[in-house]
Motif scaffolding. Structure first.
Motif, PDB file in Angstrom:
ATOM      1  N   ASN A 278      16.193  39.596  -0.721  1.00 41.84           N
ATOM      2  CA  ASN A 278      14.501  39.354  -1.031  1.00 41.84           C
ATOM      3  C   ASN A 278      14.394  38.093  -1.632  1.00 41.84           C
ATOM      4  OD1 ASN A 278      14.098  42.214  -0.284  1.00 41.84           O
ATOM      5  ND2 ASN A 278      14.396  42.827  -2.186  1.00 41.84           N
ATOM      6  N   LEU A 279      15.239  37.559  -2.495  1.00 41.16           N
ATOM      7  CA  LEU A 279      15.219  36.231  -2.913  1.00 41.16           C
ATOM      8  C   LEU A 279      15.021  35.114  -1.556  1.00 41.16           C
ATOM      9  CD1 LEU A 279      16.510  34.762  -6.297  1.00 41.16           C
ATOM     10  CD2 LEU A 279      16.484  33.432  -4.088  1.00 41.16           C
ATOM     11  N   GLY A 280      15.844  35.441  -0.845  1.00 42.23           N
ATOM     12  CA  GLY A 280      16.120  34.620   0.462  1.00 42.23           C
ATOM     13  C   GLY A 280      14.983  34.785   1.177  1.00 42.23           C
ATOM     14  N   THR A 281      14.276  35.669   1.186  1.00 39.26           N
ATOM     15  CA  THR A 281      13.098  35.849   2.040  1.00 39.26           C
ATOM     16  C   THR A 281      11.905  35.081   1.566  1.00 39.26           C
ATOM     17  OG1 THR A 281      13.566  38.110   2.915  1.00 39.26           O
ATOM     18  CG2 THR A 281      11.176  37.362   3.177  1.00 39.26           C
ATOM     19  N   VAL A 282      11.833  34.853   0.220  1.00 36.24           N
ATOM     20  CA  VAL A 282      10.711  33.988  -0.357  1.00 36.24           C
ATOM     21  C   VAL A 282      11.047  32.849  -0.256  1.00 36.24           C
ATOM     22  CG1 VAL A 282       9.677  33.587  -2.551  1.00 36.24           C
ATOM     23  CG2 VAL A 282      10.325  35.963  -2.296  1.00 36.24           C
ATOM     24  N   LEU A 283      12.485  32.341  -0.550  1.00 36.30           N
ATOM     25  CA  LEU A 283      12.650  31.020  -0.034  1.00 36.30           C
ATOM     26  C   LEU A 283      12.462  30.335   1.165  1.00 36.30           C
ATOM     27  CD1 LEU A 283      16.247  30.732  -2.222  1.00 36.30           C
ATOM     28  CD2 LEU A 283      13.988  29.857  -2.655  1.00 36.30           C
ATOM     29  N   GLN A 284      12.732  31.443   2.090  1.00 41.49           N
ATOM     30  CA  GLN A 284      12.372  31.128   3.467  1.00 41.49           C
ATOM     31  C   GLN A 284      10.962  30.876   3.838  1.00 41.49           C
ATOM     32  OE1 GLN A 284      13.458  34.221   6.300  1.00 41.49           O
ATOM     33  NE2 GLN A 284      13.454  32.895   8.324  1.00 41.49           N
ATOM     34  N   ILE A 285      10.190  31.630   3.058  1.00 45.38           N
ATOM     35  CA  ILE A 285       8.592  31.394   3.485  1.00 45.38           C
ATOM     36  C   ILE A 285       8.202  30.130   2.719  1.00 45.38           C
ATOM     37  CG2 ILE A 285       6.545  32.362   2.618  1.00 45.38           C
ATOM     38  CD1 ILE A 285       7.619  35.270   2.847  1.00 45.38           C
ATOM     39  N   ALA A 286       9.002  29.714   1.472  1.00 43.62           N
ATOM     40  CA  ALA A 286       8.602  28.535   0.964  1.00 43.62           C
ATOM     41  C   ALA A 286       9.131  27.369   1.582  1.00 43.62           C
ATOM     42  CB  ALA A 286       9.131  28.626  -0.480  1.00 43.62           C
ATOM     43  N   GLY A 287       9.942  27.519   2.935  1.00 40.59           N
ATOM     44  CA  GLY A 287      10.470  26.425   3.542  1.00 40.59           C
ATOM     45  C   GLY A 287      11.782  25.845   3.321  1.00 40.59           C
ATOM     46  N   ARG A 288      12.627  26.722   2.390  1.00 40.35           N
ATOM     47  CA  ARG A 288      13.778  26.320   2.061  1.00 40.35           C
ATOM     48  C   ARG A 288      14.695  27.228   2.803  1.00 40.35           C
ATOM     49  NH1 ARG A 288      14.752  26.530  -4.100  1.00 40.35           N
ATOM     50  NH2 ARG A 288      16.567  25.753  -3.385  1.00 40.35           N
ATOM     51  N   THR A 289      14.828  27.254   4.243  1.00 36.90           N
ATOM     52  CA  THR A 289      15.696  27.926   5.045  1.00 36.90           C
ATOM     53  C   THR A 289      17.024  27.962   4.723  1.00 36.90           C
ATOM     54  OG1 THR A 289      13.803  27.901   6.784  1.00 36.90           O
ATOM     55  CG2 THR A 289      15.935  28.837   7.224  1.00 36.90           C
ATOM     56  N   LEU A 290      17.444  26.762   4.521  1.00 44.85           N
ATOM     57  CA  LEU A 290      19.110  26.683   4.366  1.00 44.85           C
ATOM     58  C   LEU A 290      19.350  27.267   3.227  1.00 44.85           C
ATOM     59  CD1 LEU A 290      19.343  22.883   5.311  1.00 44.85           C
ATOM     60  CD2 LEU A 290      19.570  24.676   7.056  1.00 44.85           C
ATOM     61  N   ALA A 291      18.697  27.121   2.140  1.00 48.21           N
ATOM     62  CA  ALA A 291      18.997  27.891   0.881  1.00 48.21           C
ATOM     63  C   ALA A 291      18.860  29.434   1.000  1.00 48.21           C
ATOM     64  CB  ALA A 291      18.150  27.609  -0.288  1.00 48.21           C
ATOM     65  N   ALA A 292      17.905  29.872   1.804  1.00 53.74           N
ATOM     66  CA  ALA A 292      17.622  31.272   1.948  1.00 53.74           C
ATOM     67  C   ALA A 292      18.846  31.946   2.791  1.00 53.74           C
ATOM     68  CB  ALA A 292      16.535  31.415   2.824  1.00 53.74           C
ATOM     69  N   LEU A 293      19.400  31.108   3.823  1.00 55.89           N
ATOM     70  CA  LEU A 293      20.399  31.634   4.589  1.00 55.89           C
ATOM     71  C   LEU A 293      21.674  31.684   3.480  1.00 55.89           C
ATOM     72  CD1 LEU A 293      21.826  32.404   7.128  1.00 55.89           C
ATOM     73  CD2 LEU A 293      22.284  30.097   7.703  1.00 55.89           C
ATOM     74  N   GLU A 294      22.058  31.137   2.602  1.00 53.98           N
ATOM     75  CA  GLU A 294      23.090  31.280   1.861  1.00 53.98           C
ATOM     76  C   GLU A 294      23.022  32.276   0.816  1.00 53.98           C
ATOM     77  OE1 GLU A 294      23.950  28.002  -0.853  1.00 53.98           O
ATOM     78  OE2 GLU A 294      23.600  26.382   0.669  1.00 53.98           O
ATOM     79  N   TYR A 295      21.689  32.885   0.491  1.00 56.21           N
ATOM     80  CA  TYR A 295      21.696  34.210  -0.099  1.00 56.21           C
ATOM     81  C   TYR A 295      21.748  35.067   0.603  1.00 56.21           C
ATOM     82  CZ  TYR A 295      20.049  31.947  -4.504  1.00 56.21           C
ATOM     83  OH  TYR A 295      19.921  31.221  -5.844  1.00 56.21           O
ATOM     84  N   MET A 296      21.324  35.198   2.049  1.00 52.07           N
ATOM     85  CA  MET A 296      21.527  36.221   2.962  1.00 52.07           C
ATOM     86  C   MET A 296      22.860  36.517   3.232  1.00 52.07           C
ATOM     87  SD  MET A 296      18.211  37.147   3.793  1.00 52.07           S
ATOM     88  CE  MET A 296      16.687  36.630   4.022  1.00 52.07           C
ATOM     89  N   GLU A 297      23.608  35.451   3.187  1.00 52.70           N
ATOM     90  CA  GLU A 297      25.421  35.416   3.715  1.00 52.70           C
ATOM     91  C   GLU A 297      26.094  35.920   2.447  1.00 52.70           C
ATOM     92  OE1 GLU A 297      26.567  35.402   6.312  1.00 52.70           O
ATOM     93  OE2 GLU A 297      25.637  33.873   7.512  1.00 52.70           O
ATOM     94  N   HIS A 298      25.526  35.703   1.287  1.00 54.06           N
ATOM     95  CA  HIS A 298      26.261  36.534   0.043  1.00 54.06           C
ATOM     96  C   HIS A 298      25.970  37.774   0.099  1.00 54.06           C
ATOM     97  CE1 HIS A 298      28.026  36.366  -4.142  1.00 54.06           C
ATOM     98  NE2 HIS A 298      26.995  37.278  -4.365  1.00 54.06           N
ATOM     99  N   ALA A 299      24.695  38.302   0.390  1.00 54.99           N
ATOM    100  CA  ALA A 299      24.232  39.650   0.426  1.00 54.99           C
ATOM    101  C   ALA A 299      25.115  40.150   1.326  1.00 54.99           C
ATOM    102  CB  ALA A 299      22.918  39.675   0.648  1.00 54.99           C
ATOM    103  N   ARG A 300      25.466  39.775   2.546  1.00 49.63           N
ATOM    104  CA  ARG A 300      26.245  40.294   3.475  1.00 49.63           C
ATOM    105  C   ARG A 300      27.672  40.639   2.886  1.00 49.63           C
ATOM    106  NH1 ARG A 300      27.081  38.182   9.691  1.00 49.63           N
ATOM    107  NH2 ARG A 300      27.242  36.153   8.463  1.00 49.63           N
ATOM    108  N   LYS A 301      28.135  39.637   2.028  1.00 53.24           N
ATOM    109  CA  LYS A 301      29.559  39.878   1.570  1.00 53.24           C
ATOM    110  C   LYS A 301      29.419  41.285   0.451  1.00 53.24           C
ATOM    111  CE  LYS A 301      30.822  35.001   1.911  1.00 53.24           C
ATOM    112  NZ  LYS A 301      30.788  33.811   1.035  1.00 53.24           N
ATOM    113  N   LEU A 302      28.447  41.252  -0.059  1.00 49.13           N
ATOM    114  CA  LEU A 302      28.449  42.481  -0.997  1.00 49.13           C
ATOM    115  C   LEU A 302      28.161  43.543  -0.471  1.00 49.13           C
ATOM    116  CD1 LEU A 302      26.228  40.750  -3.569  1.00 49.13           C
ATOM    117  CD2 LEU A 302      28.494  41.252  -4.047  1.00 49.13           C
ATOM    118  N   ARG A 303      27.301  43.828   0.983  1.00 52.53           N
ATOM    119  CA  ARG A 303      27.162  45.089   1.462  1.00 52.53           C
ATOM    120  C   ARG A 303      27.027  44.700   3.179  1.00 52.53           C
ATOM    121  NH1 ARG A 303      22.097  49.039   0.098  1.00 52.53           N
ATOM    122  NH2 ARG A 303      22.911  50.892   1.157  1.00 52.53           N
TER     123      ARG A 303
END
Length: 752
Positions: A278-303
């Protein structure tokens, strides 16, 4: 990323366990020693001292190898609450090797696998435990909770009710029953169940958390926020509550507050995957797609088995033009959850932008959407009671989540402002999260306003039937918060798609697509599930009232031509950038402006700049930024470049209205023909290219004739006013005539 720490005990009911038969079948000395270990472990468990509990379990295994199964059980439970889930699973499996009939270990293994997102493995463990103890409430509850997480709500409800027969006031069983109701779209019953739990256990934060989520689903935002705030008053460390509150604030467009909530959730429970997504989604909306992808990838490691996470990864990758990887991510989400409508819509959205797939390949994927997501088998729709009178006043319903300040207003208002209410009764079905002044303006155009925020798709369809709608119009397509599943129920005898998506829906329940000859040229019918209903121009533009007059041609003062694009990053694929780089080689000293919301941050500006520099374009010739409104960057542009294979949208019309010629290449119908549609309507088909060579030639010819560019800039707005591109009464007449002919054909027993 944060280091994991212990989650709460309430999600999956796991006790410390009971002394096993093996423990009892020992010498008196061993029994005393084991009893002492057991009591010490019980105390450590109750006090939440899980690291010490793990050490105690290891001591147990070493000292008493014949009773080691219980030691591995203790180790597994300690690791569960330390957030080391894979290690917990390994320990429990070692215990089962020694004692394959151990109820406690099977039960705990089910909880661990559920937390890992391995729902099928959790179900297997739950069924083993249930076979041994079919009437034990906490075993029934754990199995039911996992079934809820698997989307098997009917089975979950049955097990929860079995648990309640034994313990009618078991708060966790009631909570799980409420979760099943919510999963079945019986949300009001779920809310009633949660309120029952809060009455029984008013100081239990989990009940308030789930109540908040259910109220939000029903669009009762104030109640939802109050419930979640109550949960956090009771337990400020409740990560799920912080996460759910963040979701509400995100939907309310209170992005910074939402980010704070998601960060709080991560601080409280770093091993919980949802806040990262969810944090990644907000970052993506804010134009921080590269950072958003990092958060998404970390979530994938967790689940690693969460479909929501893969969809989030896919949306980031598509915005970075990594289309093949995005398709894989969306397809993985659908493998994990085949009826995940949002992921399927995102897959189709991605395919529309794919630079190399054929139109036929893309349409093949659209055909699969209905099979996976229709709420009733196509063709087996309930009959309609609408009176088949060809000339009567017709009820028209428009369905959209975008009845607010959204770009669709520039093309929808021209129709609504000129609708004839004598012959047509107009209904709006509005799914708007944050109403604004534009919402009220839309409301003024309607005879009836239906707020469907929080209603299920079945409830929306029922409301449409109750209103007796004759023609129901989808304005969203596969964009966010669409109601295509409601359309799959065919609540109106005639259903139409238009505007918000400008492409096929893939739904046989939708009869017509409002289009024009440029968007869907004759011969493209095989690429649509709907019948194309061709208007003189499908897109008629109404500019905002404060749109200023065009500025003088920048090239006259600067001595060089500036090309530009105001399109989103997803349209700027590698093939397109190759063409633009070649254009800049052919037009020496030319500059390129890229200006969109996606380039608000230095990281995304650098990413885009590096892609062009690697193609030989000097960085000094690039201006990559975001300024708004659109006419600010347009004042620095001489020629606007359209994108392909997916053309630009609103910015095409804004550019033309500001006096900028737009160079467009005809590509796949329909989204690759939006530029052709706009330019044909304006009367400048000479700016439409059939291929890349033609595209480059048109742009070079324009760049080489500054007097012509200056004349275009001075006269294009007036031309546009006189054209079909701004003929609002003409649009209304064409659409209403179309509605009437569709209805007459229906009355005669067929389609027009």
């Amino acid at each position: 990323m944060k280091k994991a720490k212990a989650p709460g005990k309430t999600r999956g009911q796991v006790s410390y366990g009971q002394p096993s038969a093996a423990l009892l079948a020992t010498t008196p000395t061993q029994r005393r020693a084991l009893s002492e270990l057991f009591q010490r472990g019980n105390a450590l468990y109750d006090e939440g001292r899980y690291a010490e509990l793990e050490v105690l379990g290891q001591e147990w295994v070493q000292r008493f190898p014949q009773q080691a199964a219980k030691g591995w059980d203790v180790i597994g439970r300690a690791r569960l609450y330390l957030g080391r889930l894979s290690e917990a699973e390994a320990a429990l499996l070692k215990g089962l090797e020694l004692d394959p009939d151990n109820l406690d270990i099977w039960d705990c293994l089910g909880v661990v696998r559920n937390r890992l997102g391995h729902f099928s493995g959790a179900h297997e463990a739950n069924m083993k435990a249930l076979a041994m103890a079919p009437d034990l409430p906490h075993v029934l509850i754990n199995a039911a909770g996992n079934l809820n997480d698997s989307g098997r709500y009917d089975e979950a409800l049955e097990l929860a009710e079995r648990a309640l027969k034994h313990e009618p006031l078991n708060r966790l069983a009631l909570l799980v029953k409420g979760n099943a109701f919510v999963g079945q779209d019986r949300t009001d019953e779920g809310i009633a169940m949660y309120r029952q739990v809060t009455a029984i256990a008013p100081d239990w934060p989990d009940a308030w958390t789930n109540l908040g989520g259910a109220c939000n689903k029903r669009g009762r935002v104030d109640e939802a926020i109050a419930a979640l705030q109550r949960a956090l008053e009771l337990d400020p460390n409740q990560a799920i509550s912080w996460n759910n509150l963040g979701l509400i604030l995100r939907d309310q467009k209170r992005d910074q507050e939402a980010l704070d909530c998601f960060n709080n959730a991560i601080d409280k429970q770093p091993e919980l995957a949802d806040p990262y997504v969810n944090l990644g989604t907000v970052l993506q909306i804010a134009g921080r797609t590269l950072a958003a992808l990092e958060y998404m990838e970390h979530a994938r490691k967790l689940r690693p088995t969460s479909p929501m996470i893969y969809m989030g990864i896919g949306t980031c990758l598509q915005d970075m033009c990594r289309f093949e990887e995005a398709v894989v991510a969306h397809c993985t989400a659908l493998e994990l959850k085949p009826d995940f409508g949002a992921a399927f819509s995102n897959l189709l959205f991605t395919l529309n932008y794919h630079p190399t797939l054929s139109a036929e390949e893309i349409f093949g994927a659209y055909g699969d959407y209905e099979l996976a997501n229709a709420l009733v088998t196509p063709g087996e729709w309930a009959s309609h009671a609408n009176s088949r009178e060809p000339g009567r006043r017709l009820k028209i319903g428009y369905v959209s989540p975008d009845f607010q300040s959204h770009p669709v207003r520039y093309f929808l208002e021209p129709l609504l402002a000129h609708h004839g209410h004598k012959d047509f009764e107009i209904f709006a079905y509005a799914d708007v999260a944050v109403p604004d002044a534009m919402t009220e303006r839309y409301r003024s155009y309607m005879d009836h306003w239906r707020n469907v925020r929080g209603l299920s798709d079945h409830e929306v369809a029922d409301l449409v039937r109750q209103d007796g709608i004759d023609i129901l119009v989808d304005l969203a397509g596969h964009t966010a918060n669409n109601r295509l599943k409601a359309f799959s129920l065919k609540p109106a005898p005639i259903q139409v798609s238009w505007l918000g998506y400008v492409s096929t829906t893939g739904m046989r329940s939708i009869d017509y697509l409002l289009s024009d000859d440029a968007l869907t040229p004759p011969g493209s019918e095989h690429l649509l599930s709907e019948i194309p209903w061709r208007l003189p121009s499908a897109l008629v533009y109404r500019p905002p009232a404060d749109f200023p007059e065009p500025t003088p041609l920048p090239a006259l003062a600067r001595g060089h031509v500036t090309f530009g694009s105001l399109s989103r990053a997803i349209r700027l694929n590698d093939d397109l950038l190759d063409v633009w780089a070649e254009l800049m080689r052919r037009v020496p000293d030319s500059h390129l402006v890229l200006n969109s919301r996606d380039f608000r941050t230095p990281e995304m500006q650098d990413w885009m700049r590096s892609r062009l520099v690697s193609r030989g374009v000097e960085a000094s010739r690039l201006d990559i930024d975001y300024t708004s409104p659109a006419w600010l960057p347009m004042s620095n542009i001489d020629i606007m470049l359209d994108c392909f294979p997916h053309n630009s949208g609103t910015t095409l019309f804004e550019s033309l209205y500001f006096g900028l010629p737009v160079v467009s290449l005809k590509h796949r119908p329909t989204v690759g023909r939006v530029g052709a549609s706009a330019l044909t309507a304006v009367g400048h088909a000479e700016w439409i290219a059939e291929d890349v060579d033609g595209y480059l030639q048109i742009a070079c010819d324009l760049a080489g004739d500054l007097p012509r560019l200056a004349q275009i800039r001075a006269t294009l707005r007036e031309e546009m006013h006189r054209s079909a591109a701004m003929d609002e009464p003409g649009l209304a007449h064409a659409v209403e005539s179309g509605y009437r002919r569709m209805w007459q054909a229906y009355c005669e027993g067929g389609q027009a």
